[in-house]
Enzyme design. Sequence first.
Site, PDB file in Angstrom:
ATOM      1  N   ASP A  37      -6.627   4.095  -4.709  1.00 35.32           N
ATOM      2  CA  ASP A  37      -7.795   4.161  -3.636  1.00 35.32           C
ATOM      3  C   ASP A  37      -8.316   5.297  -2.965  1.00 35.32           C
ATOM      4  O   ASP A  37      -8.254   6.418  -3.843  1.00 35.32           O
ATOM      5  CB  ASP A  37      -6.834   3.904  -2.260  1.00 35.32           C
ATOM      6  CG  ASP A  37      -7.105   3.390  -0.980  1.00 35.32           C
ATOM      7  OD1 ASP A  37      -7.735   2.361  -1.336  1.00 35.32           O
ATOM      8  OD2 ASP A  37      -7.319   4.211  -0.286  1.00 35.32           O
TER       9      ASP A  37
ATOM     10  N   LYS B 288       0.838  -1.731   0.060  1.00 37.42           N
ATOM     11  CA  LYS B 288       0.220   0.024  -0.027  1.00 37.42           C
ATOM     12  C   LYS B 288       0.908   1.246   0.066  1.00 37.42           C
ATOM     13  O   LYS B 288       1.762   1.299   0.136  1.00 37.42           O
ATOM     14  CB  LYS B 288      -0.840  -0.216   1.220  1.00 37.42           C
ATOM     15  CG  LYS B 288      -2.355   0.962   0.794  1.00 37.42           C
ATOM     16  CD  LYS B 288      -3.163   0.503  -0.017  1.00 37.42           C
ATOM     17  CE  LYS B 288      -4.097   1.265   0.225  1.00 37.42           C
ATOM     18  NZ  LYS B 288      -5.211   0.854  -0.407  1.00 37.42           N
TER      19      LYS B 288
HETATM   20  P1  NDP Z   1     -13.005   7.506  -3.280  1.00 32.74           P
HETATM   21  O1  NDP Z   1     -11.974   8.738  -2.842  1.00 32.74           O
HETATM   22  O2  NDP Z   1     -13.656   7.933  -4.550  1.00 32.74           O
HETATM   23  O3  NDP Z   1     -14.368   8.196  -2.120  1.00 32.74           O
HETATM   24  C1  NDP Z   1     -13.881   8.137  -0.526  1.00 32.74           C
HETATM   25  C2  NDP Z   1     -15.009   8.218  -0.198  1.00 32.74           C
HETATM   26  O4  NDP Z   1     -15.545   8.226   0.873  1.00 32.74           O
HETATM   27  C3  NDP Z   1     -15.675  10.068  -0.807  1.00 32.74           C
HETATM   28  O5  NDP Z   1     -16.968  10.367  -0.668  1.00 32.74           O
HETATM   29  C4  NDP Z   1     -15.051  11.007   0.437  1.00 32.74           C
HETATM   30  O6  NDP Z   1     -15.817  12.766   1.004  1.00 32.74           O
HETATM   31  C5  NDP Z   1     -15.377  10.158   1.690  1.00 32.74           C
HETATM   32  N1  NDP Z   1     -14.159  10.404   2.855  1.00 32.74           N
HETATM   33  C6  NDP Z   1     -12.299   9.692   2.381  1.00 32.74           C
HETATM   34  N2  NDP Z   1     -12.148  10.713   3.662  1.00 32.74           N
HETATM   35  C7  NDP Z   1     -13.119  10.083   4.533  1.00 32.74           C
HETATM   36  C8  NDP Z   1     -13.122  10.422   5.631  1.00 32.74           C
HETATM   37  N3  NDP Z   1     -12.217  10.851   7.023  1.00 32.74           N
HETATM   38  N4  NDP Z   1     -14.306  10.950   6.802  1.00 32.74           N
HETATM   39  C9  NDP Z   1     -15.663  10.932   5.635  1.00 32.74           C
HETATM   40  N5  NDP Z   1     -15.984  10.674   4.932  1.00 32.74           N
HETATM   41  C10 NDP Z   1     -13.937  10.465   4.247  1.00 32.74           C
HETATM   42  O7  NDP Z   1     -11.785   6.675  -2.293  1.00 32.74           O
HETATM   43  P2  NDP Z   1     -12.969   5.216  -2.752  1.00 32.74           P
HETATM   44  O8  NDP Z   1     -14.291   4.554  -2.937  1.00 32.74           O
HETATM   45  O9  NDP Z   1     -11.960   4.115  -3.330  1.00 32.74           O
HETATM   46  O10 NDP Z   1     -12.423   4.227  -1.009  1.00 32.74           O
HETATM   47  C11 NDP Z   1     -13.338   4.464   0.055  1.00 32.74           C
HETATM   48  C12 NDP Z   1     -12.896   2.740   0.544  1.00 32.74           C
HETATM   49  O11 NDP Z   1     -12.687   1.632  -0.405  1.00 32.74           O
HETATM   50  C13 NDP Z   1     -11.525   3.276   1.041  1.00 32.74           C
HETATM   51  O12 NDP Z   1     -11.373   2.899   2.709  1.00 32.74           O
HETATM   52  C14 NDP Z   1     -10.515   2.069   0.733  1.00 32.74           C
HETATM   53  O13 NDP Z   1      -9.372   2.161   0.864  1.00 32.74           O
HETATM   54  C15 NDP Z   1     -11.563   1.664   0.554  1.00 32.74           C
HETATM   55  N6  NDP Z   1     -11.326   0.633  -0.518  1.00 32.74           N
HETATM   56  C16 NDP Z   1     -11.011   0.910  -2.087  1.00 32.74           C
HETATM   57  C17 NDP Z   1     -10.682   0.164  -3.081  1.00 32.74           C
HETATM   58  C18 NDP Z   1     -11.049   0.617  -4.922  1.00 32.74           C
HETATM   59  O14 NDP Z   1     -11.113  -0.241  -5.344  1.00 32.74           O
HETATM   60  N7  NDP Z   1     -11.227   1.782  -4.577  1.00 32.74           N
HETATM   61  C19 NDP Z   1     -10.406  -1.215  -2.607  1.00 32.74           C
HETATM   62  C20 NDP Z   1     -10.950  -1.944  -1.693  1.00 32.74           C
HETATM   63  C21 NDP Z   1     -11.032  -0.851  -0.494  1.00 32.74           C
HETATM   64  P3  NDP Z   1     -14.740  13.417   0.697  1.00 32.74           P
HETATM   65  O15 NDP Z   1     -14.416  13.704  -1.330  1.00 32.74           O
HETATM   66  O16 NDP Z   1     -14.493  15.068   0.328  1.00 32.74           O
HETATM   67  O17 NDP Z   1     -13.276  13.108   0.963  1.00 32.74           O
END
Ligand code: NDP
Length: 449
Positions: free
Chosen positions: A162, A122
């Site tokens: 991510d 990571k």
């Molecule tokens: P994105 O950046 O596309 O979206 C993240 C979302 O979560 C946004 O809506 C963001 O809001 C919100 N967010 C991020 N940090 C915070 C926080 N501290 N508090 C509240 N809301 C928050 O990321 P992904 O959708 O790719 O990832 C989401 C989760 O899924 C993560 O935990 C990631 O590790 C996990 N994941 C992702 C994978 C992938 O293929 N993308 C694979 C496996 C797991 P804002 O825009 O306001 O920051």
Amino acid sequence: MGEILDIVNARDPFEKEFHQAVTEVVESVKPVLDKRPEYRHNGIMERVIEPDRVIQFRVPWVDDRGTVRVNRGFRIQMNSAIGPYKGGLRFHPSVNLSILKFLAFEQVFKNALTSLPMGGGKGGSDFDPKGKSDNEVMRFCQAFMSELFRHLGPNTDVPAGDIGVGGREIGYLFGMYKKLRNEFTGILTGKGLNWGGSLIRPEATGYGSVFFADEMLATQNDSLNGKTCLVSGSGNVAQFTTEKINQLGGRVVTLSDSSGYIYDETGIDEQKLNFVMYLKNAKRARIKEYTDKYKEAVYTELDPAADSNPLWTHKADCAFPSATQNEIQVKDAQNLVNNGVTVVSEGANMPTTPDGVEIFLDNNILYAPGKAANAGGVAVSGLEMSQNSMRILWSRQEVETKLKGIMKSIHSDCLSASEEYGTPGNYVNGANIAGFVKVADAMMDQGIV
Ligand code: NDP
């Protein structure tokens, strides 16, 4: 197993997220170590908690006003027992060594669960893409890759996206890698379709988490059809979780970002989801704007310091936390149970605190931990690597069928492991044990390295 936690505490006293992830795995695999003493004799646990390599570097770049900015870049190459390091890059101001080590540690077992040949890693940076111009994001990505490139390779380490790293960032990172190496190879996944990407990669994590929930429901002769679902986040994972729930006949009533959440009792259907995708992926706006267009929805601001989140107080059948770590605290878990939720499938990594997990398990919730439920993303990344090696492109249908098959087999592996070790239906133990045994056996075969 106390001694393992003592080692982690003594070596890295301030890495609380890493401790949380290690503690959960250590508790789950204790009966495996009792049954297989050779793992203890070969120091498997002691080795698995220590990254193969931690790379940290300075990332200097120039913003649009001409000011020099400096961020910190990282790559954790955690374990390569079953394949090249594989795991995403996260760009978010909260990124630090503890968060990336927890993510890399979880990734090792998750990747093993997919049965594809991928080790765990990571990386990322404390850079915040929010509010930056495309040019600033490009310059940052180029500066980041100008150091990271020397540590990557199709048989060495293959990062992906991510939080904060989507198609735009992967494109800029890939462009810089290609320039530096003068080589077009699959060293990143999540690439654009016309330059080596895989169909269904953007959808994979969200779709996979929904497939896993449907598998859990099938054990009770039930399905997602007609179920009301709470989804958090509004990024990649949340968007495609919503899309697949809709396709399977469910109804999603919430989405969020770090500022607040929307509640739309009438359901976020395909048309509304398209608007969310435009808002988040093209306009890069806040989820609040949803209520400007859809007056039936209600927006509520979130307090990041609060000990609970009102999103989890709505009546529903299923919850899909898809934003970030520790977003379901103990009060939230209790609220979910009180309000009728019986299925929790974690799209995000480690979104539930340990005391929240205990509440789910005590109440016999069908609870899928992230390392099982969100493994679909990395699984399709593995399929992207295979397509790159073979220089072919599988159809949408082919990739989705493979993804569905992989989620089904992860589900059954977790269930079997939970039964074999005396906690039937406990997917936390099942996922940790099934993933751990695959990695431990490979480490045994390869000697003390
Ligand atoms: P994105 O950046 O596309 O979206 C993240 C979302 O979560 C946004 O809506 C963001 O809001 C919100 N967010 C991020 N940090 C915070 C926080 N501290 N508090 C509240 N809301 C928050 O990321 P992904 O959708 O790719 O990832 C989401 C989760 O899924 C993560 O935990 C990631 O590790 C996990 N994941 C992702 C994978 C992938 O293929 N993308 C694979 C496996 C797991 P804002 O825009 O306001 O920051």
